[in-house]
Write an enzyme that holds these catalytic residues in place. Structure first.
Site, mmCIF file in Angstrom:
data_model
loop_
_atom_site.group_PDB
_atom_site.id
_atom_site.type_symbol
_atom_site.label_atom_id
_atom_site.label_comp_id
_atom_site.label_asym_id
_atom_site.label_seq_id
_atom_site.Cartn_x
_atom_site.Cartn_y
_atom_site.Cartn_z
ATOM 1 N N GLU A 120 0.899 -1.123 0.078
ATOM 2 C CA GLU A 120 0.131 0.078 0.173
ATOM 3 C C GLU A 120 0.991 1.203 0.058
ATOM 4 O OE1 GLU A 120 -1.731 1.435 3.891
ATOM 5 O OE2 GLU A 120 -1.818 -0.635 4.175
ATOM 6 N N ARG A 131 -2.051 11.266 7.267
ATOM 7 C CA ARG A 131 -1.831 10.632 6.121
ATOM 8 C C ARG A 131 -3.177 10.868 5.206
ATOM 9 N NH1 ARG A 131 -0.239 4.724 6.681
ATOM 10 N NH2 ARG A 131 -0.099 4.676 4.615
ATOM 11 N N HIS A 151 -10.225 4.950 2.880
ATOM 12 C CA HIS A 151 -9.557 4.043 3.881
ATOM 13 C C HIS A 151 -9.832 2.624 3.858
ATOM 14 C CE1 HIS A 151 -7.105 2.813 7.638
ATOM 15 N NE2 HIS A 151 -6.107 3.867 6.875
#
Length: 164
Positions: A120, A131, A151
């Protein structure tokens, strides 16, 4: 013919071929999860207006990947996603120490693979102090790239050139 159009035609052909295999030829199994070959973004989405992908990107009809996931063209990724693809193709350097770590696929949305198969990478989110939620997940096959804006709650198969 453009790559996206070629993939659309292929997805359409596969969508038509699967139901035919269940018509008594004894050779093919089908699933109860037959889906149309193309889809458009749902009106509303999460966080976006009508016809958006939830992250502000407008979506047009796109083919579904073999896994039944919606596809997104490289050119339709946010600019930060395109920049992340360029970094992945170049082998870095990556802005976050977590970039390139193993993605565990705990959500089981992506195809099941052995441990260490997926990696990832962060897609920067402008204005976010962290992030953020956007990632690109890459399999061992160069064409196996997925984008998530939420996410890991959902993924889209990235189609198109290796990098923009």
């Amino acid at each position: 013919m453009s790559l996206l159009r070629s993939l659309s035609v292929l997805a359409l052909l596969l969508g038509l071929a699967l139901p035919l295999s269940a018509c008594g030829d004894g050779g093919g199994a089908t699933t109860s999860d037959q889906r149309p070959a193309t889809t458009t973004a749902p009106a509303g989405g999460t966080g976006g207006g009508p016809g958006t992908a939830g992250d502000g990107a407008t979506r047009s009809p796109v083919p579904r990947g073999a896994e039944g996931l919606d596809a997104i063209a490289v050119g339709d990724l946010p600019p930060e996603g395109q920049a992340t693809l360029r970094l992945i193709a170049a082998g870095g350097p990556f802005p976050y120490r977590q970039d390139g770590v193993t993605f565990q696929n705990r959500e089981r949305i992506l195809p099941a693979r052995g441990g260490g198969y997926y990696r990832e990478y962060t897609v920067r989110t402008p204005g976010s102090p962290t992030r953020g939620a956007r990632r690109i997940v890459v399999g061992r096959q160069p064409i196996e790239r997925y984008y998530t804006a939420d996410h890991y709650a959902s993924f889209r198969l990235i189609v198109g050139p290796e990098h923009p």
